[in-house]
Design a protein around this motif. Sequence first.
Motif, PDB file in Angstrom:
ATOM      1  N   ALA A 170     -10.479  -7.872  -1.089  1.00 17.17           N
ATOM      2  CA  ALA A 170      -9.363  -8.296  -0.433  1.00 17.17           C
ATOM      3  C   ALA A 170      -7.739  -9.327  -1.198  1.00 17.17           C
ATOM      4  O   ALA A 170      -7.242  -8.374  -0.684  1.00 17.17           O
ATOM      5  CB  ALA A 170      -9.642  -9.885   0.388  1.00 17.17           C
ATOM      6  N   GLU A 171      -8.327  -9.737  -2.313  1.00 14.01           N
ATOM      7  CA  GLU A 171      -7.069  -9.896  -3.164  1.00 14.01           C
ATOM      8  C   GLU A 171      -6.581  -8.753  -3.827  1.00 14.01           C
ATOM      9  O   GLU A 171      -5.633  -8.773  -3.685  1.00 14.01           O
ATOM     10  CB  GLU A 171      -7.361 -10.577  -4.525  1.00 14.01           C
ATOM     11  N   ARG A 172      -7.121  -7.880  -4.039  1.00 14.84           N
ATOM     12  CA  ARG A 172      -6.803  -6.189  -4.385  1.00 14.84           C
ATOM     13  C   ARG A 172      -6.329  -5.535  -3.912  1.00 14.84           C
ATOM     14  O   ARG A 172      -5.253  -5.129  -3.814  1.00 14.84           O
ATOM     15  CB  ARG A 172      -8.167  -5.435  -5.530  1.00 14.84           C
ATOM     16  N   ALA A 173      -6.812  -5.513  -2.335  1.00 13.23           N
ATOM     17  CA  ALA A 173      -5.448  -5.127  -0.730  1.00 13.23           C
ATOM     18  C   ALA A 173      -4.080  -5.014  -0.951  1.00 13.23           C
ATOM     19  O   ALA A 173      -3.566  -4.586  -0.948  1.00 13.23           O
ATOM     20  CB  ALA A 173      -7.047  -4.343  -0.082  1.00 13.23           C
ATOM     21  N   GLU A 174      -4.704  -6.948  -0.900  1.00 15.23           N
ATOM     22  CA  GLU A 174      -3.282  -7.246  -0.687  1.00 15.23           C
ATOM     23  C   GLU A 174      -1.960  -7.221  -1.302  1.00 15.23           C
ATOM     24  O   GLU A 174      -1.096  -6.776  -1.362  1.00 15.23           O
ATOM     25  CB  GLU A 174      -3.680  -8.684  -0.459  1.00 15.23           C
ATOM     26  N   ARG A 175      -2.717  -6.878  -3.097  1.00 16.37           N
ATOM     27  CA  ARG A 175      -1.792  -7.041  -4.094  1.00 16.37           C
ATOM     28  C   ARG A 175      -1.440  -5.375  -3.694  1.00 16.37           C
ATOM     29  O   ARG A 175      -0.423  -5.332  -3.620  1.00 16.37           O
ATOM     30  CB  ARG A 175      -3.019  -7.051  -5.386  1.00 16.37           C
ATOM     31  N   GLU A 176      -2.374  -4.383  -3.681  1.00 16.32           N
ATOM     32  CA  GLU A 176      -1.642  -2.872  -3.270  1.00 16.32           C
ATOM     33  C   GLU A 176      -0.791  -2.779  -2.501  1.00 16.32           C
ATOM     34  O   GLU A 176       0.167  -1.908  -2.539  1.00 16.32           O
ATOM     35  CB  GLU A 176      -2.818  -2.213  -3.223  1.00 16.32           C
ATOM     36  N   ARG A 177      -1.260  -3.498  -1.638  1.00 20.21           N
ATOM     37  CA  ARG A 177      -0.586  -3.478   0.296  1.00 20.21           C
ATOM     38  C   ARG A 177       1.591  -4.054  -0.260  1.00 20.21           C
ATOM     39  O   ARG A 177       2.278  -3.246   0.230  1.00 20.21           O
ATOM     40  CB  ARG A 177      -0.498  -4.777   0.991  1.00 20.21           C
ATOM     41  N   ASP A 178       1.108  -5.610  -1.218  1.00 18.00           N
ATOM     42  CA  ASP A 178       2.869  -5.921  -1.803  1.00 18.00           C
ATOM     43  C   ASP A 178       3.583  -5.004  -2.379  1.00 18.00           C
ATOM     44  O   ASP A 178       4.363  -4.734  -2.260  1.00 18.00           O
ATOM     45  CB  ASP A 178       2.575  -7.208  -2.039  1.00 18.00           C
ATOM     46  N   GLN A 179       2.851  -4.138  -2.916  1.00 18.05           N
ATOM     47  CA  GLN A 179       2.464  -3.182  -4.451  1.00 18.05           C
ATOM     48  C   GLN A 179       3.686  -2.464  -3.381  1.00 18.05           C
ATOM     49  O   GLN A 179       5.006  -1.843  -4.028  1.00 18.05           O
ATOM     50  CB  GLN A 179       2.058  -2.593  -5.083  1.00 18.05           C
ATOM     51  N   GLN A 180       2.427  -1.530  -2.591  1.00 15.74           N
ATOM     52  CA  GLN A 180       3.307  -0.417  -2.099  1.00 15.74           C
ATOM     53  C   GLN A 180       4.819  -0.467  -1.040  1.00 15.74           C
ATOM     54  O   GLN A 180       5.632   0.602  -0.289  1.00 15.74           O
ATOM     55  CB  GLN A 180       2.078   0.206  -0.707  1.00 15.74           C
ATOM     56  N   ALA A 181       4.601  -1.787  -0.343  1.00 18.69           N
ATOM     57  CA  ALA A 181       6.174  -2.759   0.270  1.00 18.69           C
ATOM     58  C   ALA A 181       7.106  -2.127  -0.787  1.00 18.69           C
ATOM     59  O   ALA A 181       7.832  -1.521  -0.503  1.00 18.69           O
ATOM     60  CB  ALA A 181       5.299  -3.534   0.881  1.00 18.69           C
ATOM     61  N   ARG A 182       6.822  -2.555  -1.220  1.00 14.77           N
ATOM     62  CA  ARG A 182       8.162  -3.175  -2.791  1.00 14.77           C
ATOM     63  C   ARG A 182       8.576  -1.589  -2.853  1.00 14.77           C
ATOM     64  O   ARG A 182       9.751  -0.933  -2.966  1.00 14.77           O
ATOM     65  CB  ARG A 182       7.470  -3.351  -4.155  1.00 14.77           C
ATOM     66  N   MET A 183       7.120  -0.176  -3.632  1.00 15.42           N
ATOM     67  CA  MET A 183       8.206   1.069  -3.773  1.00 15.42           C
ATOM     68  C   MET A 183       8.413   1.486  -2.601  1.00 15.42           C
ATOM     69  O   MET A 183       9.370   1.917  -2.790  1.00 15.42           O
ATOM     70  CB  MET A 183       6.074   1.227  -4.243  1.00 15.42           C
ATOM     71  N   ALA A 184       8.044   1.215  -1.254  1.00 14.67           N
ATOM     72  CA  ALA A 184       8.425   2.119  -0.369  1.00 14.67           C
ATOM     73  C   ALA A 184      10.356   1.050  -0.333  1.00 14.67           C
ATOM     74  O   ALA A 184      10.996   2.028   0.241  1.00 14.67           O
ATOM     75  CB  ALA A 184       7.993   1.808   1.057  1.00 14.67           C
ATOM     76  N   ALA A 185      10.590  -0.094  -0.170  1.00 15.72           N
ATOM     77  CA  ALA A 185      11.727  -0.571  -0.154  1.00 15.72           C
ATOM     78  C   ALA A 185      12.371  -0.330  -1.187  1.00 15.72           C
ATOM     79  O   ALA A 185      13.580   0.392  -0.690  1.00 15.72           O
ATOM     80  CB  ALA A 185      11.485  -1.814  -0.445  1.00 15.72           C
ATOM     81  N   ALA A 186      12.108  -0.189  -2.273  1.00 18.17           N
ATOM     82  CA  ALA A 186      13.146   0.424  -3.810  1.00 18.17           C
ATOM     83  C   ALA A 186      12.744   1.662  -3.538  1.00 18.17           C
ATOM     84  O   ALA A 186      14.187   2.460  -3.000  1.00 18.17           O
ATOM     85  CB  ALA A 186      12.487   0.773  -4.633  1.00 18.17           C
ATOM     86  N   ALA A 187      12.068   2.779  -2.586  1.00 18.39           N
ATOM     87  CA  ALA A 187      12.675   3.800  -2.509  1.00 18.39           C
ATOM     88  C   ALA A 187      13.499   4.216  -1.284  1.00 18.39           C
ATOM     89  O   ALA A 187      14.143   5.423  -0.948  1.00 18.39           O
ATOM     90  CB  ALA A 187      11.239   4.973  -2.071  1.00 18.39           C
ATOM     91  N   GLU A 188      13.307   2.966  -0.002  1.00 18.05           N
ATOM     92  CA  GLU A 188      14.226   3.851   1.091  1.00 18.05           C
ATOM     93  C   GLU A 188      15.701   2.586   0.264  1.00 18.05           C
ATOM     94  O   GLU A 188      17.060   3.547   0.703  1.00 18.05           O
ATOM     95  CB  GLU A 188      13.665   2.728   1.884  1.00 18.05           C
ATOM     96  N   ARG A 189      16.017   2.350  -0.301  1.00 17.05           N
ATOM     97  CA  ARG A 189      17.644   1.638  -0.599  1.00 17.05           C
ATOM     98  C   ARG A 189      17.937   3.017  -2.066  1.00 17.05           C
ATOM     99  O   ARG A 189      19.282   2.881  -1.442  1.00 17.05           O
ATOM    100  CB  ARG A 189      17.128  -0.088  -2.056  1.00 17.05           C
ATOM    101  N   ALA A 190      16.781   3.023  -2.866  1.00 13.25           N
ATOM    102  CA  ALA A 190      17.714   4.761  -3.572  1.00 13.25           C
ATOM    103  C   ALA A 190      18.109   5.789  -2.550  1.00 13.25           C
ATOM    104  O   ALA A 190      19.154   6.570  -2.870  1.00 13.25           O
ATOM    105  CB  ALA A 190      16.152   5.205  -4.146  1.00 13.25           C
ATOM    106  N   ARG A 191      17.201   5.887  -1.211  1.00 12.42           N
ATOM    107  CA  ARG A 191      17.808   7.032  -0.155  1.00 12.42           C
ATOM    108  C   ARG A 191      19.177   6.615   0.020  1.00 12.42           C
ATOM    109  O   ARG A 191      20.218   7.435   0.003  1.00 12.42           O
ATOM    110  CB  ARG A 191      16.829   7.402   0.394  1.00 12.42           C
ATOM    111  N   ILE A 192      19.182   5.760   0.354  1.00 10.12           N
ATOM    112  CA  ILE A 192      20.074   4.641   1.083  1.00 10.12           C
ATOM    113  C   ILE A 192      21.729   4.746   0.070  1.00 10.12           C
ATOM    114  O   ILE A 192      22.740   5.153   0.804  1.00 10.12           O
ATOM    115  CB  ILE A 192      20.642   2.518   1.739  1.00 10.12           C
ATOM    116  N   ALA A 193      21.506   4.380  -0.923  1.00  8.30           N
ATOM    117  CA  ALA A 193      22.146   4.712  -2.113  1.00  8.30           C
ATOM    118  C   ALA A 193      22.963   5.645  -2.421  1.00  8.30           C
ATOM    119  O   ALA A 193      23.660   6.232  -2.348  1.00  8.30           O
ATOM    120  CB  ALA A 193      22.104   4.287  -3.430  1.00  8.30           C
TER     121      ALA A 193
END
Length: 405
Positions: A170-193
């Motif tokens: 469960a902890e590993r899945a939570e870390r992976e989910r948070d990491q994927q969310a951060r990656m998605a946010a970073a990719a979206e910001r790059a697209r917005i930029a």
Amino acid sequence: MFGRVREWSRHHEKLANALWASPLALFCVLSAFASRGAGTSDGGAVPGLGGYLGLTALLLLPLLWRHRPVLSFAAIALVSFGQWLAGLAPMPANLAVLVALYAVAYRCRFRWAMAACLVAELGVAMVMINWDDPGLGLFFSSSIFVVTIWLSGLYASTRRRYLESLEERAERAERERDQQARMAAAAERARIARELHDVVAHNVSVMVVQADGAGYALDTDVEQARTAVKAISATGRAALAEMRRLLGVLRKTEDDSQEAEPGKAASERAGAADYYPQPGLAQLDELVATFAVPATLRVSGDPARLPEGQQLAVYRIVQEALTNVLKHGGPGASATVEIDVSGGDVQVRVTDDGRGAAASHAGGGHGLIGMRERAGMYGGAVSAGPRRGGGFEVVARLPLAREAA
């Protein structure tokens, strides 16, 4: 509650072990006072009160190191062996062997647990040797009791390891989910930029053209030159505001760059060199008309008031909301897009009559993250959830940009 007790036990191991062994210690002390004086029993001699209490202490003290089960069990077994060599009868404190056996089976590998079980069975056999007339029934019943304790420890160990694996998963899945969310946010910001970069580049191009026109008309048509200079001023303010937003997005993207995948970050940087016209509210009619989901567009107010960057944010929010309808709305779903620019903010509402809360949202999409990033760039917010009576709703509110206000 059990988690707090387990955490406390980890930080106060000896005290927890003492509390664990306290009922047995109390029982042994009461037995000592109940059997005052020396004597004999079927299993051997009974020591006096002082010797009884001393031997009891030697048998129970190793339980304070129950968190080191092999050493604790070995110490108790050695004291019990010395007791047998001295010809002393078994006493309640000898039950510490079973407590230590359970600890070995619970905490150690199977080979150590098996060795401890064999030693305990050997102890049972040695006690039977000193007994006057033990009988096979007593031996087998004692052996079954020892094996039951041992099996209980093995079962508890298996369950503990299973629960630990579930917690780790469960902890590993939570870390992976948070990491994927951060990656998605970073990719979206790059697209917005990248998109804001195109908007700023367009505004600067307009300023250059207007400046050239003002230069040519300065001597022949002063009024036309004055109009061009006003256009340069307005476009420059809009470009400056978009540039500030662009820098803010780039700072966030730089902060999250360590969390993104190296290959993906490289592809995003390579895509920054692609320049293409960015859509706005004028292209929403075409988007709604050509989208795979039947949709209706309603616009109120004056959408032309919005600067290009904010129009682009509204366009992308609508596009992503319609994409969610296509993914999760189910067959036959239709959508309604409402945009209100009449007040001090821009309100975007996309509703559908699809499956709503019953829709499966598995698949790792990050559409809501992208919408919130775009709205947050202008100080706005996005809310999404099932509607009463069925369907789903996405509502975005963006304060009107200062250059438009």
